[in-house]
Motif scaffolding. Structure first.
Motif, PDB file in Angstrom:
ATOM      1  N   ASP A  27       6.555   2.680   2.750  1.00 32.31           N
ATOM      2  CA  ASP A  27       5.283   2.908   3.646  1.00 32.31           C
ATOM      3  C   ASP A  27       5.007   1.823   4.339  1.00 32.31           C
TER       4      ASP A  27
ATOM      5  N   ASP B  87      -0.337   5.587   5.044  1.00 35.87           N
ATOM      6  CA  ASP B  87      -0.728   4.724   6.112  1.00 35.87           C
ATOM      7  C   ASP B  87      -1.405   3.611   6.034  1.00 35.87           C
ATOM      8  N   TRP B  88      -0.969   2.296   6.733  1.00 34.79           N
ATOM      9  CA  TRP B  88      -1.623   1.183   6.514  1.00 34.79           C
ATOM     10  C   TRP B  88      -2.827   1.238   6.845  1.00 34.79           C
ATOM     11  N   ALA B  89      -3.417   2.033   7.915  1.00 29.25           N
ATOM     12  CA  ALA B  89      -4.809   1.964   8.421  1.00 29.25           C
ATOM     13  C   ALA B  89      -5.730   2.624   7.324  1.00 29.25           C
ATOM     14  N   ARG B  90      -5.149   3.627   6.631  1.00 25.08           N
ATOM     15  CA  ARG B  90      -6.026   4.517   5.796  1.00 25.08           C
ATOM     16  C   ARG B  90      -5.254   4.670   4.494  1.00 25.08           C
ATOM     17  N   PRO B  91      -4.912   3.562   3.652  1.00 25.09           N
ATOM     18  CA  PRO B  91      -3.812   3.820   2.591  1.00 25.09           C
ATOM     19  C   PRO B  91      -4.341   4.795   1.335  1.00 25.09           C
ATOM     20  N   ALA B  92      -3.677   5.441   0.971  1.00 26.92           N
ATOM     21  CA  ALA B  92      -4.065   6.379  -0.314  1.00 26.92           C
ATOM     22  C   ALA B  92      -4.326   5.534  -1.636  1.00 26.92           C
ATOM     23  N   ARG B  93      -3.324   4.165  -1.598  1.00 29.29           N
ATOM     24  CA  ARG B  93      -3.701   3.233  -2.674  1.00 29.29           C
ATOM     25  C   ARG B  93      -3.289   2.105  -2.194  1.00 29.29           C
ATOM     26  N   GLN B  94      -4.202   1.043  -2.376  1.00 25.03           N
ATOM     27  CA  GLN B  94      -4.032  -0.576  -2.153  1.00 25.03           C
ATOM     28  C   GLN B  94      -3.284  -1.058  -3.402  1.00 25.03           C
TER      29      GLN B  94
ATOM     30  N   CYS C 113       0.807  -1.298  -0.020  1.00 26.49           N
ATOM     31  CA  CYS C 113       0.117   0.041  -0.159  1.00 26.49           C
ATOM     32  C   CYS C 113       0.862   1.220  -0.240  1.00 26.49           C
TER      33      CYS C 113
END
Length: 243
Positions: free
Chosen positions: A148, A108-115, A105
């Protein structure tokens, strides 16, 4: 190749650089991920590394042309993976100076900008058998100060993992290894037409650069014939590196 043959392309230098990661490998399972690494693996098998084992990605051992040579049951596959007898060449969405790799990702792993792909087998690959990387677009988005998320494990995190070894990073600009201070990334060779400054500009951290950096090895006449006429006659390699 005969007189008047097309000049060696950047893609063909990349193929040869990928093939070289398996020079002297002996009988190991080769796992190339990506078109140019796959062409490189087949080139190595047909030339200087005849003992490497190629698979269909599932359960069969195959020859360079795809003919079945044997069966690889899953239990035996895992024995090769965890016992250091496989050399995988993976991709990297991000990679840092010590070889920590991210394919999961961005942000941030909890709310990534891109998966992305997800962690998949990267930790097992990097801790249990030799690993190299192929990056078709060398840029600061890929070569970062800090990844990241750590998927593939770098030299600063591997501890005493017995089979951890990062061998090479091949890109569309150059070849790198981890022979710098504290096992950091070091420039090994430049593809023709590429400058040290171009590589530095495309890298998001201070890269170890020797006083003299050679050009990446040119393919031999026979290697060019195999690449162009046997392994990739349709020229699919230029889809990854169009130079």
């Amino acid at each position: 190749m005969g007189a008047g043959s097309p000049a060696v392309t950047r893609a063909e230098y990349c193929v040869v650089a990928c093939a070289e990661v398996w020079r002297g490998a002996g009988e190991v399972l080769v796992s190339p991920m990506g078109l140019i690494p796959s062409v490189g693996a087949r080139l190595a098998r047909l030339t200087f590394a005849p003992q490497v084992l190629l698979t269909d990605g599932e359960a069969l051992l195959v020859g360079p042309g795809g003919a079945v040579e044997g069966w690889l049951p899953y239990r035996q596959h895992l024995a090769l993976v965890t016992g250091g007898r496989r050399h995988v060449m993976m991709g990297a969405s991000q990679i840092d100076r010590f070889g920590n790799q991210n394919i999961s990702c961005i942000g941030d792993w909890a709310r990534p900008a891109r998966q992305l792909l997800g962690v998949r087998g990267a930790p097992v690959n990097t801790l249990n058998n030799p690993t190299s990387y192929w990056v078709p677009r060398h840029s600061r988005r890929v070569f970062v100060e800090k990844v990241d998320m750590v998927c593939g494990v770098g030299y600063d995190r591997a501890g005493d993992a017995p089979h951890h070894r990062l061998v090479r990073v091949v890109t569309d600009l150059c070849v790198l290894d981890f022979g710098g201070p504290d096992r950091s990334m070091r420039l090994v060779s430049l593809h023709p037409g590429v400058s040290v400054e171009e590589v530095r500009e495309a890298t998001g951290f201070a890269l170890c650069v020797p006083d003299e950096v050679p050009c990446t090895r040119e393919p031999t006449v026979e290697e060019l014939r195999l690449i162009r006429e046997v392994i990739d006659p349709g020229g699919a390699r230029v889809r990854e590196v169009a130079h």
